[in-house]
Design an enzyme around this catalytic site. Structure first.
Site, PDB file in Angstrom:
ATOM      1  N   GLY A  79       7.386  -3.078  -2.480  1.00  0.00           N
ATOM      2  CA  GLY A  79       7.158  -1.716  -2.010  1.00  0.00           C
ATOM      3  C   GLY A  79       8.201  -0.748  -2.524  1.00  0.00           C
ATOM      4  N   THR A  80       9.235  -0.540  -1.729  1.00  0.00           N
ATOM      5  CA  THR A  80      10.259   0.459  -2.048  1.00  0.00           C
ATOM      6  C   THR A  80      10.873   0.235  -3.435  1.00  0.00           C
ATOM      7  OG1 THR A  80      10.673   0.649   0.311  1.00  0.00           O
ATOM      8  CG2 THR A  80      12.389   1.499  -1.131  1.00  0.00           C
ATOM      9  N   CYS A 140       0.512   2.301  10.733  1.00  0.00           N
ATOM     10  CA  CYS A 140       1.299   3.419  10.202  1.00  0.00           C
ATOM     11  C   CYS A 140       2.180   3.997  11.298  1.00  0.00           C
ATOM     12  CB  CYS A 140       0.410   4.518   9.651  1.00  0.00           C
ATOM     13  SG  CYS A 140       1.391   5.923   9.100  1.00  0.00           S
ATOM     14  N   ILE A 190       5.574  -6.922   6.535  1.00  0.00           N
ATOM     15  CA  ILE A 190       5.594  -5.953   7.610  1.00  0.00           C
ATOM     16  C   ILE A 190       5.390  -4.542   7.039  1.00  0.00           C
ATOM     17  CG2 ILE A 190       7.100  -7.287   9.105  1.00  0.00           C
ATOM     18  CD1 ILE A 190       9.496  -5.700   8.255  1.00  0.00           C
ATOM     19  N   SER A 192       0.835  -1.208   0.000  1.00  0.00           N
ATOM     20  CA  SER A 192       0.000   0.000   0.000  1.00  0.00           C
ATOM     21  C   SER A 192       0.871   1.260   0.000  1.00  0.00           C
ATOM     22  CB  SER A 192      -0.892  -0.006   1.249  1.00  0.00           C
ATOM     23  OG  SER A 192      -1.526   1.233   1.395  1.00  0.00           O
ATOM     24  N   LYS A 228      -3.180  -5.231   8.248  1.00  0.00           N
ATOM     25  CA  LYS A 228      -1.761  -4.907   8.012  1.00  0.00           C
ATOM     26  C   LYS A 228      -1.077  -4.687   9.350  1.00  0.00           C
ATOM     27  CE  LYS A 228       1.595  -3.104   5.168  1.00  0.00           C
ATOM     28  NZ  LYS A 228       1.440  -2.160   4.063  1.00  0.00           N
ATOM     29  N   GLY A 238       2.868  10.663   6.262  1.00  0.00           N
ATOM     30  CA  GLY A 238       1.797  11.116   7.152  1.00  0.00           C
ATOM     31  C   GLY A 238       0.414  11.069   6.529  1.00  0.00           C
ATOM     32  N   LEU A 239       0.218  10.145   5.580  1.00  0.00           N
ATOM     33  CA  LEU A 239      -1.130   9.824   5.114  1.00  0.00           C
ATOM     34  C   LEU A 239      -1.887  10.925   4.383  1.00  0.00           C
ATOM     35  CD1 LEU A 239      -2.716   7.901   8.085  1.00  0.00           C
ATOM     36  CD2 LEU A 239      -3.107   7.398   5.720  1.00  0.00           C
TER      37      LEU A 239
HETATM   38  O1  RRO Z   1       1.632   7.676   4.894  1.00  0.00           O
HETATM   39  C1  RRO Z   1       2.578   7.250   5.580  1.00  0.00           C
HETATM   40  O2  RRO Z   1       3.384   7.989   6.130  1.00  0.00           O
HETATM   41  C2  RRO Z   1       2.807   5.801   5.798  1.00  0.00           C
HETATM   42  C3  RRO Z   1       1.803   4.890   6.062  1.00  0.00           C
HETATM   43 BR1  RRO Z   1      -0.016   5.328   6.034  1.00  0.00          BR
HETATM   44  C4  RRO Z   1       2.150   3.546   6.391  1.00  0.00           C
HETATM   45  O3  RRO Z   1       1.310   2.672   6.675  1.00  0.00           O
HETATM   46  N1  RRO Z   1       3.466   3.221   6.412  1.00  0.00           N
HETATM   47  C5  RRO Z   1       4.417   4.115   6.125  1.00  0.00           C
HETATM   48  O4  RRO Z   1       5.610   3.764   6.167  1.00  0.00           O
HETATM   49  N2  RRO Z   1       4.092   5.400   5.824  1.00  0.00           N
END
Ligand code: RRO
Length: 321
Positions: A274-275, A136, A196, A23, A170, A78-79
């Site tokens: 991911g990365t 998060c 993770i 995600s 998650k 930070g979403l």
């Molecule tokens: O948006 C984020 O900073 C963030 C989220 Br929601 C998450 O679940 N994991 C992350 O590493 N960054």
């Protein structure tokens, strides 16, 4: 897609291969703008996981939001997101055009908020499954849900009855006993767990000097991802697989088919990339094709017993990967 075929069943979904995105690590809407319909013809993942959405829109953390580490990166995003209404109106119609099932990731700061999100997203036929982000590292939720089996159990008791869609939880690596949290999720009706998420981390601003050290990150702390966390992911996935029977979406520093294979041998049914997507937007396809040539069965019977090394490793040998 045929040359990638390595079909897998997951929560009632038949997926073309085991590779999905983590995600928030692949913006499918921006990628479609950049690559056009070619993206749809060669979509890198067998299911698409949305970035986390919250009930109300959020701006995210102040910059800087990224820091590169020796073998990975720290994010403190930070979403930022449009909120539930913005997602349903703006993002969902575009994500529904992707050629793969859609998994929508949601996060709330109270059980009621999570309930509203699950109910609203669960009603949409475009959504095949819901991922609950209780992990998060970059926002204070007021609830320590993901780190504590009891809090997670309480959340699931509240939201599990609100949808018939598969619920994936998650999990955070930032807890003493991730397997206990996974067991609580399973006991309260989660259909799968994913892990993770990032490891809580920070970096000092090199310009801040020894007298006034301060964080480089606008949010103060962030989450570490990339190759640096792969060994942690492997151990935590193995610990969770030893404890629960529900399927696991394993992720953490995967950059090659061999890395994906390792997580599957530890017990993952699907593997999240991911990365690595930031470095190579086609990584998902590359890894899925590589897995096929490695002929991974991915069945639980092929799991490695992590308590006893099955192969004596000569520490002087170079890592073949
Ligand atoms: O948006 C984020 O900073 C963030 C989220 Br929601 C998450 O679940 N994991 C992350 O590493 N960054």
């Amino acid at each position: 897609m045929d040359d990638l075929a390595l079909p897998v069943s997951f929560c009632g979904l038949r997926l073309a291969h085991p590779i999905v995105n983590g995600s928030g690590t692949f913006d499918a809407i921006a990628a479609r703008r950049a690559f056009g319909d070619e993206l749809l013809d060669a979509f890198p993942f067998s299911a698409f996981v949305s970035k986390t959405i919250t009930l109300r829109p959020r701006d995210g953390n102040p910059p800087p939001r990224l820091w590169e580490t020796a073998a990975g990166m720290i994010n403190s995003i930070g979403l930022p997101n449009r909120g539930l209404d913005g997602y349903l109106e703006h993002d969902l119609p575009q994500l529904a055009q992707l050629p793969v099932p859609l998994i929508t990731n949601v996060m709330g700061s109270t059980e009621e908020e999570v309930g509203l999100l699950v109910e609203a997203v669960g009603e949409r036929e475009e959504v095949s499954a819901i991922e609950l982000n209780v992990s998060c590292p970059n926002v204070r939720t007021g609830l320590d849900i993901g780190a504590d089996p009891e809090s997670l159990a309480s959340l699931l008791r509240a939201v599990r009855p609100l949808t018939t869609k598969p619920l994936i939880v998650k999990l955070t690596p930032n807890t003493a006993d991730v397997a206990a949290v996974a067991a609580a999720a399973e006991a309260e009706g989660a259909d799968a767990v994913s892990l993770i998420n990032t490891l809580r981390a920070t970096a000092l601003d090199p310009a801040s000097g020894p007298d006034t050290p301060r964080s480089w990150l606008g949010g103060g702390t962030g989450g570490l991802s990339g190759p640096a966390i792969r060994a942690v992911a492997l151990a935590q996935i193995a610990a969770v697989a030893a404890r629960v029977a529900i399927p696991i979406v394993g992720m953490g520093g995967v950059g090659s088919a061999r890395h994906a294979q390792d997580l599957m041998l530890a017990g993952a049914t699907l593997v999240g990339v991911g990365t690595e997507n930031f470095r190579d937007p086609a990584a998902g396809s590359r890894i899925a094709a590589g897995l096929k040539s490695l002929q991974i069965a991915g069945s639980p019977s092929s799991r490695v017993n992590m308590d006893k090394p099955q192969v004596e490793v000569d520490v002087n040998l170079p890592d073949p990967r």
